[in-house]
Design an enzyme around this catalytic site. Structure first.
Site, PDB file in Angstrom:
ATOM      1  N   GLU A   1       0.841  -1.202   0.000  1.00  0.00           N
ATOM      2  CA  GLU A   1       0.000   0.000   0.000  1.00  0.00           C
ATOM      3  C   GLU A   1       0.876   1.252   0.000  1.00  0.00           C
ATOM      4  OE1 GLU A   1      -3.526   2.013   2.780  1.00  0.00           O
ATOM      5  OE2 GLU A   1      -2.277   0.386   3.575  1.00  0.00           O
TER       6      GLU A   1
ATOM      7  N   LYS B   1      -9.676   2.750  -3.415  1.00  0.00           N
ATOM      8  CA  LYS B   1     -10.188   2.156  -2.178  1.00  0.00           C
ATOM      9  C   LYS B   1     -11.572   2.693  -1.828  1.00  0.00           C
ATOM     10  CE  LYS B   1      -8.803   1.219   2.613  1.00  0.00           C
ATOM     11  NZ  LYS B   1      -7.836   1.525   3.685  1.00  0.00           N
TER      12      LYS B   1
ATOM     13  N   CYS C   1      -5.717  -2.671   2.495  1.00  0.00           N
ATOM     14  CA  CYS C   1      -5.682  -2.608   3.962  1.00  0.00           C
ATOM     15  C   CYS C   1      -6.994  -3.058   4.593  1.00  0.00           C
ATOM     16  CB  CYS C   1      -5.301  -1.189   4.385  1.00  0.00           C
ATOM     17  SG  CYS C   1      -5.009  -0.995   6.160  1.00  0.00           S
TER      18      CYS C   1
END
Length: 511
Positions: free
Chosen positions: A269, A330, A382
């Site tokens: 990430e 995301k 994540c």
């Protein structure tokens, strides 16, 4: 032992201790029987309590569970949010006190509307249904906080065989049902038929889990992909330092250039710590390197979208260069880490409310999957991998799962290992291989049974090499998701509610 089920501090303190057992059943400890004991003590402690007392009994249980199980939040606030010890402690206690109501309100509802002390089997089933409803609610309310689910204790336990059938939800339901049945079994001994049915309900799911453990619900969709995952181990205080950008870009480039005989190179990430458009030259050059290796490079990178009014929106993203295509933005953002609720009021009050890169926008729904080497890759950045239903929707369209993360925020706490366990559960639920690339661990390859087959330990720089097999086919959970189990839970709760309302006419239904 009657004091356990009476109002007052002794019962509340036992509930606090019972809640604190929850993280011991999960990673990194994995004493899974404690999940049953914890819930059994709560169920017993709620027996006979009036609504208000039950609410506080549930609150103390929740305070124990979240206080012990999410203590890593203190590390983020104090170590990386620059909050003093008193302030970090105050914020941590405030958070724990708030999320404890996730257990308090269902406990009140149980006491007021659902509990039937004279129907032991029906009562146990309704309690398990309410437990499932609680976990589902936690995955949705205020964007969700789906942490510390009881079902995660069964990742490699006897119920692991049920996970591809009903997800972590089915595992949690069975654990809660088992806990309540164990408490109620002594009340069933005088009733032969009820006792027999109770034993079937208690032992049947565990036998089914053992029988199905290791069953292959999916099968290979092609040749193995050779994977290299890079763990840069960049210190968090250096991550967003403009003076360290070049060093970080050089690090990932230099660790990747020597790799040969590879299909996928994966960076964590925000491994590229500048905006995608600002890094276009660098990413283009790395794409050429990947092309020369006949490989795809997948990396985390922040993405800027310029708006018509001259303003910009920023996203946490993953992009593919080389033998692949696609950029994913995301959708499930971490509060305070990636966006600040009520930011007009909170920004600038303390450093924790003004962390670097904490102004991300939410990516759009229904984005296409990433493509690499001819396969569909389901991406999770994540926190996204902890949402079972969200993850299942992407997994059903894919052949390989990919999650990238930066768990440096949580230091040496248990948080990153809990996070890893949830990623493993997503692989087990979907029957697919997962590639997990993180900044400081644990980077690993996870097989379709949720087992880690390769890994780099935490807090060290490293290069992971291994193979993953693209998979096709759908597990029952990917086909039907939580809906059959949620429907069953709804019927059980309605049954309990009606039975409670008709209590004078009830004749020991199910018990």
């Amino acid at each position: 032992m009657r004091w356990i089920s009476r109002p007052g501090w002794p019962g509340h303190l036992l509930a606090l201790a019972a809640g604190a057992l929850t993280p011991l059943a999960l990673a990194p400890f994995v004493y899974w029987p404690l999940a049953i004991l914890s819930i059994a003590l709560l169920y017993l402690g709620l027996r006979g309590l009036p609504g208000k007392s039950a609410l506080w009994r549930g609150w103390w249980y929740g305070f124990g569970a979240f206080g012990a199980g999410t203590s890593w939040i203190y590390v983020s606030i104090h170590d990386y949010g620059a909050a003093s010890v008193p302030l970090a402690s105050f914020l941590m206690l405030g958070f724990t006190a708030g999320v404890a109501f996730f257990f308090a309100l269902p406990a009140w509802l149980w006491a007021r509307c659902l509990r039937r002390d004279n129907a032991p089997l029906g009562d146990a089933l309704a309690f398990a249904a309410l437990w499932l409803a609680l976990e589902l609610f936690r995955s949705w309310f205020l964007t969700g906080f789906p942490w510390l689910y009881a079902g995660y204790s069964q990742l490699q336990g006897p119920l692991a065989g049920l996970v591809p059938v009903g997800g972590v939800w089915l595992s949690s339901f069975v654990i809660a049902l088992s806990a309540a049945l164990l408490v109620n079994l002594p009340r069933l001994f005088p009733h032969g038929a009820s006792l027999l049915l109770g034993l079937v309900l208690l032992l049947g799911p565990w036998a089914a889990g053992l029988y199905l453990k290791g069953h292959a619900w999916t099968h290979s969709a092609g040749e193995p992909l050779r994977v290299v995952a890079i763990q840069g181990n960049i210190a968090q205080e250096l991550k967003w330092d403009p003076n360290q950008v070049r060093a970080q870009l050089d690090l990932y480039r230099d660790l990747s250039l020597p790799q040969q005989d590879v299909d996928l190179i994966v960076w964590p990430e925000t491994a590229v710590p500048i905006l995608q458009d600002m890094a276009s030259g660098y990413l283009g050059a790395m794409g050429q390197v990947a092309d020369e290796k006949n490989a795809a490079l997948i990396t985390g990178v922040p993405v800027r979208e310029r708006l018509a009014d001259g303003k910009s929106r920023y996203f946490n993203g993953i992009t593919v260069v080389g033998e692949g295509a696609g950029t994913y933005l995301k959708q499930k953002l971490v509060p305070f880490g990636e966006y600040v609720p009520l930011q007009d009021l909170l920004r600038g009050l303390i450093a924790f409310f003004d962390l670097p890169m904490s102004d991300f926008a939410r990516g759009p729904a229904d984005q296409p999957l990433l493509k690499a080497k001819g396969y569909e890759i389901a991406p999770y950045i994540c926190y996204e991998v902890v949402y079972p239903e969200f993850a299942a929707a992407l997994a059903a369209q894919s052949q390989v799962l990919l999650t990238v993360s930066n768990d440096t925020w949580f230091g040496t706490s248990i948080g990153p290992l809990q996070h890893l366990q949830m990623a493993q559960m997503r692989a087990l639920e979907s029957g697919r291989w997962m590639i997990r690339a993180t900044n400081n661990g644990v980077t690993g390859l996870i097989d379709p049974y949720g087992r880690i087959v390769r890994q780099i330990p935490q807090f060290q720089q490293g290069i992971l090499r291994g193979e993953v097999i693209p998979m096709q086919g759908l597990t029952p959970y990917l086909q039907y998701r939580v809906w059959p189990l949620a429907g069953l839970a709804g019927v059980l709760l309605l049954w309990a509610l009606l039975g409670r309302q008709l209590r004078p006419q009830e004749r020991r239904l199910f018990g």
